[in-house]
Write an enzyme that holds these catalytic residues in place. Sequence first.
Site, PDB file in Angstrom:
ATOM      1  N   PRO A  16       3.335  -3.073  -4.226  1.00  0.00           N
ATOM      2  CA  PRO A  16       3.250  -4.207  -3.300  1.00  0.00           C
ATOM      3  C   PRO A  16       2.118  -5.122  -3.739  1.00  0.00           C
ATOM      4  O   PRO A  16       1.004  -4.665  -3.985  1.00  0.00           O
ATOM      5  CB  PRO A  16       2.936  -3.540  -1.950  1.00  0.00           C
ATOM      6  CG  PRO A  16       2.369  -2.202  -2.280  1.00  0.00           C
ATOM      7  CD  PRO A  16       2.942  -1.807  -3.606  1.00  0.00           C
ATOM      8  N   MET A  17       2.400  -6.415  -3.870  1.00  0.00           N
ATOM      9  CA  MET A  17       1.353  -7.392  -4.216  1.00  0.00           C
ATOM     10  C   MET A  17       1.573  -8.620  -3.342  1.00  0.00           C
ATOM     11  O   MET A  17       2.511  -9.397  -3.569  1.00  0.00           O
ATOM     12  CB  MET A  17       1.442  -7.784  -5.701  1.00  0.00           C
ATOM     13  CG  MET A  17       1.017  -6.687  -6.654  1.00  0.00           C
ATOM     14  SD  MET A  17       1.131  -7.212  -8.368  1.00  0.00           S
ATOM     15  CE  MET A  17       2.904  -7.280  -8.600  1.00  0.00           C
ATOM     16  N   ALA A  18       0.708  -8.769  -2.340  1.00  0.00           N
ATOM     17  CA  ALA A  18       0.853  -9.882  -1.407  1.00  0.00           C
ATOM     18  C   ALA A  18       0.854 -11.199  -2.174  1.00  0.00           C
ATOM     19  O   ALA A  18      -0.022 -11.442  -3.001  1.00  0.00           O
ATOM     20  CB  ALA A  18      -0.286  -9.853  -0.388  1.00  0.00           C
ATOM     21  N   CYS A 100      -6.194  -1.564   0.235  1.00  0.00           N
ATOM     22  CA  CYS A 100      -6.504  -2.963  -0.064  1.00  0.00           C
ATOM     23  C   CYS A 100      -8.001  -3.246   0.086  1.00  0.00           C
ATOM     24  O   CYS A 100      -8.584  -2.982   1.135  1.00  0.00           O
ATOM     25  CB  CYS A 100      -5.706  -3.873   0.860  1.00  0.00           C
ATOM     26  SG  CYS A 100      -5.972  -5.589   0.438  1.00  0.00           S
ATOM     27  N   LYS A 139      -0.702   4.556   0.676  1.00  0.00           N
ATOM     28  CA  LYS A 139      -1.183   4.069  -0.615  1.00  0.00           C
ATOM     29  C   LYS A 139      -2.688   3.920  -0.498  1.00  0.00           C
ATOM     30  O   LYS A 139      -3.186   3.301   0.454  1.00  0.00           O
ATOM     31  CB  LYS A 139      -0.512   2.732  -0.944  1.00  0.00           C
ATOM     32  CG  LYS A 139      -0.953   2.159  -2.283  1.00  0.00           C
ATOM     33  CD  LYS A 139       0.027   1.086  -2.747  1.00  0.00           C
ATOM     34  CE  LYS A 139      -0.446   0.392  -4.005  1.00  0.00           C
ATOM     35  NZ  LYS A 139      -1.590  -0.500  -3.779  1.00  0.00           N
ATOM     36  N   ASN A 200      -1.025   4.829 -10.021  1.00  0.00           N
ATOM     37  CA  ASN A 200      -0.996   3.363 -10.103  1.00  0.00           C
ATOM     38  C   ASN A 200      -2.301   2.851 -10.714  1.00  0.00           C
ATOM     39  O   ASN A 200      -3.351   3.442 -10.538  1.00  0.00           O
ATOM     40  CB  ASN A 200      -0.810   2.817  -8.667  1.00  0.00           C
ATOM     41  CG  ASN A 200      -1.069   1.329  -8.544  1.00  0.00           C
ATOM     42  OD1 ASN A 200      -1.975   0.908  -7.804  1.00  0.00           O
ATOM     43  ND2 ASN A 200      -0.310   0.513  -9.245  1.00  0.00           N
ATOM     44  N   GLY A 201      -2.179   1.752 -11.435  1.00  0.00           N
ATOM     45  CA  GLY A 201      -3.346   1.068 -11.996  1.00  0.00           C
ATOM     46  C   GLY A 201      -3.241   0.867 -13.485  1.00  0.00           C
ATOM     47  O   GLY A 201      -3.141   1.836 -14.254  1.00  0.00           O
ATOM     48  N   ASP A 202      -3.162  -0.404 -13.902  1.00  0.00           N
ATOM     49  CA  ASP A 202      -3.228  -0.771 -15.329  1.00  0.00           C
ATOM     50  C   ASP A 202      -2.030  -0.318 -16.165  1.00  0.00           C
ATOM     51  O   ASP A 202      -2.147  -0.252 -17.385  1.00  0.00           O
ATOM     52  CB  ASP A 202      -4.506  -0.226 -15.981  1.00  0.00           C
ATOM     53  CG  ASP A 202      -5.768  -0.829 -15.385  1.00  0.00           C
ATOM     54  OD1 ASP A 202      -5.639  -1.767 -14.577  1.00  0.00           O
ATOM     55  OD2 ASP A 202      -6.855  -0.356 -15.720  1.00  0.00           O
ATOM     56  N   ARG A 225       0.481  -5.562 -11.541  1.00  0.00           N
ATOM     57  CA  ARG A 225       0.237  -6.727 -12.393  1.00  0.00           C
ATOM     58  C   ARG A 225       0.958  -6.611 -13.732  1.00  0.00           C
ATOM     59  O   ARG A 225       1.335  -7.618 -14.324  1.00  0.00           O
ATOM     60  CB  ARG A 225      -1.267  -6.904 -12.593  1.00  0.00           C
ATOM     61  CG  ARG A 225      -1.991  -7.314 -11.297  1.00  0.00           C
ATOM     62  CD  ARG A 225      -3.473  -7.091 -11.409  1.00  0.00           C
ATOM     63  NE  ARG A 225      -3.776  -5.693 -11.699  1.00  0.00           N
ATOM     64  CZ  ARG A 225      -4.931  -5.244 -12.150  1.00  0.00           C
ATOM     65  NH1 ARG A 225      -5.911  -6.093 -12.372  1.00  0.00           N
ATOM     66  NH2 ARG A 225      -5.111  -3.950 -12.364  1.00  0.00           N
TER      67      ARG A 225
HETATM   68  C1  LIG Z   1      -2.339 -10.290  -5.925  1.00  0.00           C
HETATM   69  C2  LIG Z   1      -2.325  -8.849  -5.489  1.00  0.00           C
HETATM   70  C3  LIG Z   1      -1.890  -8.531  -4.208  1.00  0.00           C
HETATM   71  C4  LIG Z   1      -1.873  -7.184  -3.796  1.00  0.00           C
HETATM   72  N1  LIG Z   1      -1.387  -6.889  -2.549  1.00  0.00           N
HETATM   73  C5  LIG Z   1      -1.279  -5.587  -2.166  1.00  0.00           C
HETATM   74  C6  LIG Z   1      -0.653  -5.235  -0.936  1.00  0.00           C
HETATM   75  O1  LIG Z   1      -0.141  -6.069  -0.204  1.00  0.00           O
HETATM   76  N2  LIG Z   1      -0.621  -3.912  -0.624  1.00  0.00           N
HETATM   77  C7  LIG Z   1      -1.149  -2.944  -1.440  1.00  0.00           C
HETATM   78  O2  LIG Z   1      -1.102  -1.763  -1.096  1.00  0.00           O
HETATM   79  N3  LIG Z   1      -1.716  -3.249  -2.604  1.00  0.00           N
HETATM   80  C8  LIG Z   1      -1.778  -4.539  -3.005  1.00  0.00           C
HETATM   81  N4  LIG Z   1      -2.292  -4.846  -4.223  1.00  0.00           N
HETATM   82  C9  LIG Z   1      -2.711  -3.750  -5.131  1.00  0.00           C
HETATM   83  C10 LIG Z   1      -1.540  -3.326  -6.036  1.00  0.00           C
HETATM   84  O3  LIG Z   1      -0.495  -2.765  -5.283  1.00  0.00           O
HETATM   85  C11 LIG Z   1      -2.016  -2.276  -7.065  1.00  0.00           C
HETATM   86  O4  LIG Z   1      -2.482  -1.147  -6.385  1.00  0.00           O
HETATM   87  C12 LIG Z   1      -3.116  -2.813  -7.958  1.00  0.00           C
HETATM   88  O5  LIG Z   1      -2.838  -4.122  -8.405  1.00  0.00           O
HETATM   89  C13 LIG Z   1      -3.319  -1.900  -9.180  1.00  0.00           C
HETATM   90  O6  LIG Z   1      -2.132  -1.725  -9.900  1.00  0.00           O
HETATM   91  P1  LIG Z   1      -1.775  -2.608 -11.214  1.00  0.00           P
HETATM   92  O7  LIG Z   1      -2.912  -2.428 -12.190  1.00  0.00           O
HETATM   93  O8  LIG Z   1      -0.485  -2.024 -11.695  1.00  0.00           O
HETATM   94  O9  LIG Z   1      -1.682  -4.038 -10.760  1.00  0.00           O
HETATM   95  C14 LIG Z   1      -2.327  -6.164  -4.663  1.00  0.00           C
HETATM   96  C15 LIG Z   1      -2.761  -6.498  -5.952  1.00  0.00           C
HETATM   97  C16 LIG Z   1      -2.756  -7.823  -6.374  1.00  0.00           C
HETATM   98  C17 LIG Z   1      -3.199  -8.148  -7.782  1.00  0.00           C
END
Ligand SMILES: Cc1cc2nc3c(=O)[nH]c(=O)nc-3n(C[C@H](O)[C@H](O)[C@H](O)COP(=O)(O)O)c2cc1C
Length: 319
Positions: A16-18, A100, A139, A200-202, A225
């Site tokens: 989820p990424m808002a 978050c 999460k 999760n992460g990177d 991302r």
């Molecule tokens: C722009 C943005 C918005 C995000 N919004 C949420 C969200 O709504 N809920 C959530 O649990 N995590 C949110 N995250 C965190 C991501 O779900 C994820 O845990 C974090 O980006 C690390 O994973 P990644 O390296 O694969 O991006 C957000 C991250 C980004 C960059």
Amino acid sequence: MKIGALELPNTFALAPMAGLSDVPFRSIAWQLGRPYLVSEMVSSKVELWETGKSRLRRVPVPGATPVAVQIAGTDPQVMAEAAKRHVDEGVEIIDINFGCPAKKVCRKFAGSALLADLDLVGRIVDAVARAVPVPVTVKTRTGLTTGDDLGVQAGCIAVANGAQMVVMHGRSRACKFNGSADYTAVRELKSRVDVPVMVNGDIDSLAAAQQALAVSNADGIMIGRGALGQPWLFAELAGNPVPDRPGKWQIICTHVELMHSFYGELAGLRIARKHVLAYLRNLGLAAQSKAFLQLNDAQEQLDWLLRMSRWDQQSRDAA
Ligand SMILES: Cc1cc2nc3c(=O)[nH]c(=O)nc-3n(C[C@H](O)[C@H](O)[C@H](O)COP(=O)(O)O)c2cc1C
């Protein structure tokens, strides 16, 4: 991989990424590789239920199952009521955000700030799990600061109170998005709970996915991302054919059209900018970003993409 009784189509998920993992992006990801999809975070406050933002975030992706919505908040009863409203609308999994770090969320003592009160974490999961007949998941991050084990403790407490899956981002709240993700806490969590764990992460490639799974011993991976500008990563993970370059341009155009129609042209063209910049970066065309940002009309965006795809093809043919 199962969440409660629900079988997931695959062992990978779109995070989820808002503001980014909205219905258009989730639809594209689903078509490419059927990842597990969770909505962007939705506030649990009843007074925000009918805002334009909440309504759009509750729209399910056509044809994608299971339907999972992520809720954020601090009050167990308010969260439980919110979960019930979602389930009444057909939601099949409720995810709770304990991860978050955003100030807007943490000021209200929600998201990762809740890791400072593990008793409240337990009470929230318990209230939500009792309120709805569908699986509840959480999460989280590794903790509040590097080295504490609050994320592992929170995960264990969540499971003891009814959570049926835990996703852990391998960073503490203090880390925000700095440094690189550390999957050892995820491994510790996995050794201590008897429900599926997602790491999760990177993760931004097949190799990074394999590495994260090997280090964490998790059951699945969640990608945020790393999927931006390259949702075809889900096709690769699923073992589906990865689109060639013209196929990628087609996906970009379809995605932009979906954003225009989902949000309306004005909001759609603004949101499209974030995604198109990521696509251009991914295709090695970041130098063209400035020209795209200057377009102020939805049709102009589509025309520009069509021209750019033809130009891209011609320059490759000529090379
Ligand atoms: C722009 C943005 C918005 C995000 N919004 C949420 C969200 O709504 N809920 C959530 O649990 N995590 C949110 N995250 C965190 C991501 O779900 C994820 O845990 C974090 O980006 C690390 O994973 P990644 O390296 O694969 O991006 C957000 C991250 C980004 C960059």
